[in-house]
Design an enzyme around this catalytic site. Sequence first.
Site, PDB file in Angstrom:
ATOM      1  N   PRO A  48       0.832  -1.209   0.000  1.00 31.19           N
ATOM      2  CG  PRO A  48      -0.744  -1.555   1.671  1.00 31.19           C
ATOM      3  CD  PRO A  48       0.551  -2.086   1.139  1.00 31.19           C
ATOM      4  CG  HIS A  72       6.832   5.612 -26.341  1.00 29.04           C
ATOM      5  ND1 HIS A  72       7.682   4.614 -25.932  1.00 29.04           N
ATOM      6  CD2 HIS A  72       6.752   6.455 -25.281  1.00 29.04           C
ATOM      7  CE1 HIS A  72       8.090   4.842 -24.697  1.00 29.04           C
ATOM      8  NE2 HIS A  72       7.531   5.965 -24.279  1.00 29.04           N
ATOM      9  CB  SER A  83       6.683  12.580 -22.220  1.00 32.56           C
ATOM     10  OG  SER A  83       7.606  12.072 -23.171  1.00 32.56           O
TER      11      SER A  83
HETATM   12  O1  LIG Z   1      10.522   9.165 -20.296  1.00 36.50           O
HETATM   13  C1  LIG Z   1      10.121   8.030 -20.590  1.00 36.50           C
HETATM   14  O2  LIG Z   1      10.435   7.025 -19.945  1.00 36.50           O
HETATM   15  C2  LIG Z   1       9.272   7.861 -21.751  1.00 36.50           C
HETATM   16  O3  LIG Z   1       8.686   6.831 -21.943  1.00 36.50           O
HETATM   17  C3  LIG Z   1       9.133   8.984 -22.701  1.00 36.50           C
HETATM   18  O4  LIG Z   1       8.160   9.782 -22.252  1.00 36.50           O
END
Ligand SMILES: O=C(O)C(=O)CO
Length: 371
Positions: A230, A336, A339
């Site tokens: 947890p 992917h 980010s």
């Molecule tokens: O930073 C990471 O690990 C990624 O997968 C890219 O965003």
Amino acid sequence: MWCGRVALRRLQRIAVAPLNSLSITGGLPGAVQREMSSLPRVYITRQIPPEGLKILSESGQVQFDLWDSDDVPVPRKELLQKVKGVDALVCVLTEKIDAELLDAAGPNLRVLSTMSVGFDHLSLEELKKSILLQLCVCVGIRVGYTPDVLTDSVAELTVALLLSTSRRLIEATHEAKTGGWGTWRTLWLCGYELANSTVGILGLGRIGVAIAERLKPFKVKKFIYTDVAPRPELASLIDAEYVSMDELASQSDFLTVCCALTPETKDICNKDLFSKMKNTSIFINTSRGGVVHQEDLYEALSSGQIAGAGLDVTVPEPLPISHPLFTLNNCVILPHIASASYSTRNAMSALAANNLLLGLKGQPMIKELKL
Ligand SMILES: O=C(O)C(=O)CO
């Protein structure tokens, strides 16, 4: 001073020049070259976003050589050649940092800075060995990474992927564009909504919390999570209940994977998990492809065992266009990009550069992996 300013301008120009391999000492006046050649040598395996390159160029602390492309990764052979004798390395997640690479780099290598939060491309065992081997002088390779700065961007994309999958947005735009849009129909392209749902998080960390915070306003009824143990402090931020893996599978209407890829989590989302999920549930993965057993996922999706999946990560990457998962309407696959916002990628690049400079100075990095 004059030389310094000229050199800096030259460095700034060189850092953006469109060549495949760049060295920041080449073409500089002799005196500057001599001064710079005593600086620590850095190899950068990718044309990283400008903020990080600017920090390194303007630091006056390092000389660097760069694989100056973002479209193709540095070929392994070139990488093994280029790392010879370097003091530090900036890499991205496409480079395997393993025994072969560390051997090729040799004993000068003391800082590794990855522009990623994930570190499954780094052989931690080999990096740990470097500490043992060099114990006599109490140094080993220090490793920087880039958590936190990408949390918002990844959480935002995860929500977008979840909604695209559950509300069938990709199928819907395809139908609209290709003549499938007939009359308004009562059950056509129906999906599943977040209101009154249970959202399960596999691996509760910063990103899982950020996803839940964004989903809450959609009137989610309950958040549940599982992890090795947890995590009450994080869980209290989103009022999430700790459950077993089986309970996570059977109760989640939306199951989002947020755990790191480790030997323990490899293939953790497999037949066993999918078979316990509801056939109305949606599976989302923005962590690493390796946590999912893809053949089992294909079976679960094609047999109707689960309703849909949204994947930002796969094995391999890129996923070949002939892959069976691409044949399924109920599987949304992104390349992917979790980010991939300009601000986040620049922040990752800047953090990777700052980690590297601090590491070379022997100071604590902003974000350092404890080996
Ligand atoms: O930073 C990471 O690990 C990624 O997968 C890219 O965003």
